[in-house]
Design an enzyme around this catalytic site. Sequence first.
Site, mmCIF file in Angstrom:
data_model
loop_
_atom_site.group_PDB
_atom_site.id
_atom_site.type_symbol
_atom_site.label_atom_id
_atom_site.label_comp_id
_atom_site.label_asym_id
_atom_site.label_seq_id
_atom_site.Cartn_x
_atom_site.Cartn_y
_atom_site.Cartn_z
ATOM 1 N N LYS A 172 5.853 -58.345 94.381
ATOM 2 C CA LYS A 172 5.104 -58.793 93.199
ATOM 3 C C LYS A 172 4.096 -57.711 92.846
ATOM 4 O O LYS A 172 3.045 -57.583 93.482
ATOM 5 C CB LYS A 172 4.362 -60.104 93.468
ATOM 6 C CG LYS A 172 3.824 -60.728 92.170
ATOM 7 C CD LYS A 172 2.547 -61.497 92.356
ATOM 8 C CE LYS A 172 1.317 -60.667 92.222
ATOM 9 N NZ LYS A 172 1.093 -60.065 90.871
ATOM 10 N N GLU A 247 -4.942 -55.234 103.427
ATOM 11 C CA GLU A 247 -5.748 -54.033 103.171
ATOM 12 C C GLU A 247 -6.597 -54.367 101.958
ATOM 13 O O GLU A 247 -6.087 -54.558 100.863
ATOM 14 C CB GLU A 247 -4.843 -52.825 102.923
ATOM 15 C CG GLU A 247 -5.556 -51.495 103.124
ATOM 16 C CD GLU A 247 -6.502 -51.149 101.979
ATOM 17 O OE1 GLU A 247 -7.741 -51.094 102.250
ATOM 18 O OE2 GLU A 247 -6.055 -50.964 100.847
ATOM 19 N N CYS A 281 -9.974 -48.117 96.687
ATOM 20 C CA CYS A 281 -10.605 -48.796 97.830
ATOM 21 C C CYS A 281 -11.302 -47.785 98.734
ATOM 22 O O CYS A 281 -12.203 -48.139 99.492
ATOM 23 C CB CYS A 281 -9.581 -49.612 98.607
ATOM 24 S SG CYS A 281 -8.121 -48.695 99.097
ATOM 25 N N GLU A 382 -18.805 -54.183 96.599
ATOM 26 C CA GLU A 382 -17.827 -53.286 95.989
ATOM 27 C C GLU A 382 -17.861 -53.436 94.471
ATOM 28 O O GLU A 382 -17.592 -54.514 93.941
ATOM 29 C CB GLU A 382 -16.424 -53.575 96.516
ATOM 30 C CG GLU A 382 -15.396 -52.573 96.030
ATOM 31 C CD GLU A 382 -14.020 -52.803 96.631
ATOM 32 O OE1 GLU A 382 -13.358 -51.814 96.976
ATOM 33 O OE2 GLU A 382 -13.615 -53.977 96.759
#
Length: 493
Positions: A172, A247, A281, A382
């Site tokens: 996906k 992750e 990231c 973040e």
Amino acid sequence: MKLTNFVDGKWQQAEHAEFRPVLNPANGEELAQVRMSTAQDVDLAVKAAQVAQKKWAKVPAPRRADYLYEIGRLMKERKEHLAQVLTKEMGKVIEEGRGEVQEGIDMAYYMAGEGRRMFGETTPSELADKFAMSIRSPIGVVGLITPWNFPVAIATWKSFPAIVGGNAFIWKPATETPMMAYEMAKIFEEVGLPEGVANIVFGAGSEVGTALIEHEGVRVISFTGSTETGRKVAEAGGRNLKKVSLEMGGKNAVIVMEDADLDLAVEGILWSAFGTAGQRCTACSRVIVHADVKQELQKRLLSKMETLTIGDGTDETIKIGPVINRKAVEKIHSYIEIGQQEGATLLVGGEILTGGIYDRGNYYAPTLFTDVKPEMRIAQEEIFGPVVSIIEVATFEEAIDVNNGVIYGLSSSIYTADVNRAFKAQRDLDTGIVYINAGTTGAEIHLPFGGTKGTGNGHRDSGVAALDVFTEWKSVYVDYSGKLQRAQIDNEA
């Protein structure tokens, strides 16, 4: 162009399906329309994968690897085309787009090599006339959920070890970047990958992702995305006893000590912080700098930031492209107000770019804060955009503590000329990746990729470690003594 699912080696019909536009973040142009699939579509893909996987698992691993070599060859032939598609739908500059496609090519060849390795162990048995070994075995059907910021690289980190490991997969891709998945599906089809081994189902995470995670026929979920979503994936996977590889987020720091090469450090910070418009990231969002060189580093960083060109990434002269969508722009901008309310000093940036092409796309000015304290939200959360916070420290030990004082643990970096500090840093920085005299980004495919704490759950993408996600260990004992031998009982020490 309407993008439909690729299931069981066929492009699925979608007369009555819902579609959503895919927009170029640089100028708002509609590039394609992507199907919004349902749980029923996922179920069809899982059933096809289950049938295919039973046959695929019996194909010798070196033969499975041959498909990866061919996939790598086609990706290499089409590198420029793939990079252009990637840049148009995701926004990163074309130079980075080419680099990401190259990463996928490298991953194809590297994982193909594992088809002739995939080593287990042979070990002496404690009993006479008995042989003992361990081997890797396929798991079955796996689900891959990938993000929009690296639509090729991360997909290859997951799909290629799954293929060589003898599994079938349902992928996906992110709704924002389905065109790269479409291009990869065409390559899978062209190389003749057996029907049902590779399946792609487009759609929203809330529908397709949830169905994939909860489907009892899917034994592994490999997810890259936000920590918040990753927790939900882990919870759902845990209820069904699936293997889950996560992750997730990062709040990465570059440490600059007083003995650092400042010009080199500035180059590393610029690349780590503003490449992919900060949407990595592994992006550097904190600069932890020794008080003795803070002002000089700040001065040089501001000078270099003035040279950054911002615009459509297909233009070879552009250094920073757009962010992915308007929602991302608004999120980034909200943190500027937060930082100022917390008492940080905004040195440059902090604005949504307007005028000309900027009005048609999603552009945010590269931003630098100073006088940032480690506990501030802009130093803890973040942001996922081109925003950097400068944090002053007095000692090496304080720098390590500040780096480790966040919930994430993906990547970290230190610039220093002191070899002793360098080795202490690689020991004490609590991240899954550590760079010495380099920025926080630039992982190579033959090493494990992943992080600690809120960044992951112990698994790794890339490198040999990726095989641990997509294979099971099987211990095999062969007793040729012709009699019953009971381990630990019949062994006379």
